[in-house]
Scaffold this motif. Structure first.
Motif, short mmCIF file in Angstrom:
data_model
loop_
_atom_site.label_atom_id
_atom_site.label_comp_id
_atom_site.label_asym_id
_atom_site.label_seq_id
_atom_site.Cartn_x
_atom_site.Cartn_y
_atom_site.Cartn_z
N THR A 15 42.89 47.77 43.14
CA THR A 15 43.60 47.61 41.87
C THR A 15 43.25 46.28 41.21
O THR A 15 43.26 45.23 41.84
CB THR A 15 45.12 47.67 42.09
N GLY A 16 42.90 46.35 39.92
CA GLY A 16 42.59 45.16 39.15
C GLY A 16 41.14 44.74 39.19
O GLY A 16 40.74 43.84 38.46
N LYS A 17 40.32 45.36 40.02
CA LYS A 17 38.91 44.98 40.14
C LYS A 17 38.06 45.74 39.13
O LYS A 17 38.29 46.91 38.89
CB LYS A 17 38.39 45.26 41.55
N PRO A 18 37.05 45.07 38.59
CA PRO A 18 36.14 45.74 37.66
C PRO A 18 35.02 46.48 38.40
O PRO A 18 34.53 46.01 39.43
CB PRO A 18 35.59 44.61 36.81
N PHE A 19 34.63 47.60 37.86
CA PHE A 19 33.52 48.41 38.36
C PHE A 19 32.75 48.94 37.17
O PHE A 19 33.21 48.87 36.03
CB PHE A 19 34.03 49.60 39.19
N ILE A 20 31.58 49.52 37.43
CA ILE A 20 30.80 50.18 36.39
C ILE A 20 30.61 51.63 36.78
O ILE A 20 30.31 51.93 37.94
CB ILE A 20 29.44 49.48 36.18
N VAL A 21 30.82 52.53 35.83
CA VAL A 21 30.63 53.96 36.07
C VAL A 21 29.14 54.23 36.22
O VAL A 21 28.36 53.92 35.33
CB VAL A 21 31.22 54.79 34.90
#
Length: 84
Positions: A15-21
């Motif tokens: 939760t709260g972490k950025p990712f890239i699709v």
């Protein structure tokens, strides 16, 4: 939600972490990666409703190094914006 979007996880231990699709599977699921804990070769399966689109990365065929660099830049921009 499209391939290359930077998303923020809204649920789970990340939760709260950025990712890239990195891939769209169907109307409900996408594969996400960040280049460090989750690489392109081992992306995380995530429901779209557990993600919020934050920005466009501009990456269409990303490598782990490109993912990591873009997320680092996104976090830097986000901190600068929060300070203003």
């Amino acid at each position: 939600m499209e391939i290359g979007d930077i998303v923020i996880s809204l649920a789970g231990h990340d939760t709260g972490k950025p990712f890239i699709v990195v891939a769209k599977l169907n109307d409900n699921f996408v594969l996400i990666a960040d280049g460090k804990s989750r690489g392109v070769e081992n992306p995380k399966l995530k429901r779209k409703r557990h993600l919020r689109v934050a920005a466009q990365s501009g990456l269409k065929n990303p490598t782990n190094a490109a993912l990591s660099k873009r997320i680092k830049q996104f976090n830097k921009d986000r901190r600068l914006y929060a300070e203003e």
